[in-house]
Write an enzyme that holds these catalytic residues in place. Structure first.
Site, mmCIF file in Angstrom:
data_model
loop_
_atom_site.group_PDB
_atom_site.id
_atom_site.type_symbol
_atom_site.label_atom_id
_atom_site.label_comp_id
_atom_site.label_asym_id
_atom_site.label_seq_id
_atom_site.Cartn_x
_atom_site.Cartn_y
_atom_site.Cartn_z
ATOM 1 N N LYS A 1 0.810 -1.225 0.000
ATOM 2 C CA LYS A 1 0.000 0.000 0.000
ATOM 3 C C LYS A 1 0.840 1.270 0.000
ATOM 4 O O LYS A 1 0.427 2.286 -0.570
ATOM 5 C CB LYS A 1 -0.971 -0.025 1.177
ATOM 6 N N ASN B 1 -4.999 1.901 -1.448
ATOM 7 C CA ASN B 1 -5.509 0.549 -1.673
ATOM 8 C C ASN B 1 -6.306 0.461 -2.970
ATOM 9 O O ASN B 1 -6.922 -0.567 -3.244
ATOM 10 C CB ASN B 1 -6.358 0.068 -0.490
ATOM 11 N N GLY C 1 -0.941 -1.691 15.077
ATOM 12 C CA GLY C 1 -0.498 -1.762 13.693
ATOM 13 C C GLY C 1 -0.510 -0.401 13.040
ATOM 14 O O GLY C 1 -1.561 0.222 12.906
ATOM 15 N N ALA C 2 0.668 0.083 12.635
ATOM 16 C CA ALA C 2 0.791 1.401 11.996
ATOM 17 C C ALA C 2 1.281 1.270 10.564
ATOM 18 O O ALA C 2 1.929 2.165 10.037
ATOM 19 C CB ALA C 2 1.749 2.286 12.799
ATOM 20 N N GLY D 1 0.207 0.136 6.371
ATOM 21 C CA GLY D 1 -0.655 0.774 5.403
ATOM 22 C C GLY D 1 -2.107 0.836 5.827
ATOM 23 O O GLY D 1 -2.736 1.903 5.814
ATOM 24 N N ALA D 2 -2.663 -0.310 6.234
ATOM 25 C CA ALA D 2 -4.060 -0.336 6.661
ATOM 26 C C ALA D 2 -4.238 0.411 7.973
ATOM 27 O O ALA D 2 -5.194 1.185 8.148
ATOM 28 C CB ALA D 2 -4.543 -1.769 6.793
ATOM 29 N N ARG E 1 5.204 -2.748 16.686
ATOM 30 C CA ARG E 1 6.538 -3.243 17.058
ATOM 31 C C ARG E 1 7.639 -2.362 16.501
ATOM 32 O O ARG E 1 8.721 -2.264 17.074
ATOM 33 C CB ARG E 1 6.708 -4.689 16.554
ATOM 34 N N ARG F 1 7.598 3.583 12.868
ATOM 35 C CA ARG F 1 6.320 3.737 12.176
ATOM 36 C C ARG F 1 5.376 4.627 12.975
ATOM 37 O O ARG F 1 4.716 5.513 12.429
ATOM 38 C CB ARG F 1 5.661 2.375 11.972
ATOM 39 N N GLY G 1 -13.685 -8.772 10.185
ATOM 40 C CA GLY G 1 -12.980 -7.976 9.190
ATOM 41 C C GLY G 1 -13.762 -7.690 7.929
ATOM 42 O O GLY G 1 -13.541 -6.663 7.282
#
Length: 269
Positions: free
Chosen positions: A77, A98, A138-139, A141-142, A162, A166, A247
């Protein structure tokens, strides 16, 4: 069963969803029935492109005269932004795209609908993020796109990744636009919603992205992984008595956005 509208002919227009891996993508099962309902002679197919081969794949598809658009999934992405001629404000702010489409003058425009689809999916399930605290794990693309849309929807967002770089980069980009509502943390956060925006959960051997047992009662656990539908994270959260959100709505609620972006016309009632 294949319908008359879904048969491939010499005039069929092509769309592709690009990822690595690509076996998990759900877009073909949603977009191809949409084409059929709209009476459009088009098909969306999965295309496996490794990071090393991404540029060649995208340039090859762009150069094909009957390819009208691309959908993009992990891990490409961010990289596709460099392959676009035009980038929307949403894609620039989230630093990822996306979707890409061919414009009438032959240029390719990149945009990002992950975040808007995610927020629409939450609202449809009764989880309006406005005024709520969201812990986003989570940093990438999504995750970046989701953070932008959650903040735009009035949420307070704490991000964990982690890769601390980012998070720092995301904070530098978003904090000026949403002062006082973007935070970072290294571990579990007491929040109204806890969101996995990483690929963890796509494979049976993946560890949990976070431990639901550490969350307060009533926290809604959300996973953007679509296949499998009931990821290990969501199964574990359910066993702990926590409400969950799957999701698939994130993609399902992007369909109308794709209709507009790709200029497909309105879906039939």
């Amino acid at each position: 069963m294949t319908t008359e509208h879904q048969r491939i002919t010499g005039s069929t227009r092509l769309f592709a969803v690009i990822g690595d891996p690509v076996e998990q993508v759900q877009a073909p099962t949603m977009m191809n029935p949409l084409f059929a309902r709209l009476g459009i002679d088009a098909v969306l197919v999965p295309v496996h492109a490794t990071p090393a081969g991404l540029t060649s794949v995208v340039r090859g598809l762009r150069s094909s005269g009957n390819v009208d658009g691309l959908l993009v999934t992990v891990p490409h992405k961010r990289a596709v932004l460099d392959l676009a001629d035009e980038v929307s404000a949403a894609a620039a702010l989230s630093n990822g795209a996306n979707a890409m489409r061919r414009t009438p003058d032959g240029r390719w425009r990149a945009d990002n609908f992950d975040g808007e689809g995610f927020v629409r999916g939450l609202r449809s399930a009764g989880h309006d993020p406005e005024g709520r605290h969201v812990w986003l794990v989570g940093a990438g693309g999504a995750g970046s796109a989701i953070a932008v849309s959650l903040l735009s929807a009035g949420a307070e967002v704490t991000v964990t990744d982690r890769d601390e770089r980012r998070v720092h980069t995301l904070a530098e980009r978003l904090s000026p636009h949403f002062p006082g509502r973007f935070h970072s943390a290294a571990g579990p956060v007491a929040a109204d919603l806890a969101v996995n925006a990483t690929p963890l959960g796509m494979r049976p051997e993946d560890p949990l992205p976070f431990e639901p047992a550490l969350l307060p009662r009533g926290t809604v656990v959300v996973d953007i992984v679509m296949k499998p539908r009931r990821t290990a994270l969501l199964r574990t959260a359910e066993k702990r008595g926590l409400p969950v959100h799957y999701g698939a709505p994130m993609l399902a609620h992007q369909l109308d956005l794709y209709v507009d972006f790709f200029d497909l016309g309105r879906p039939l009632a």
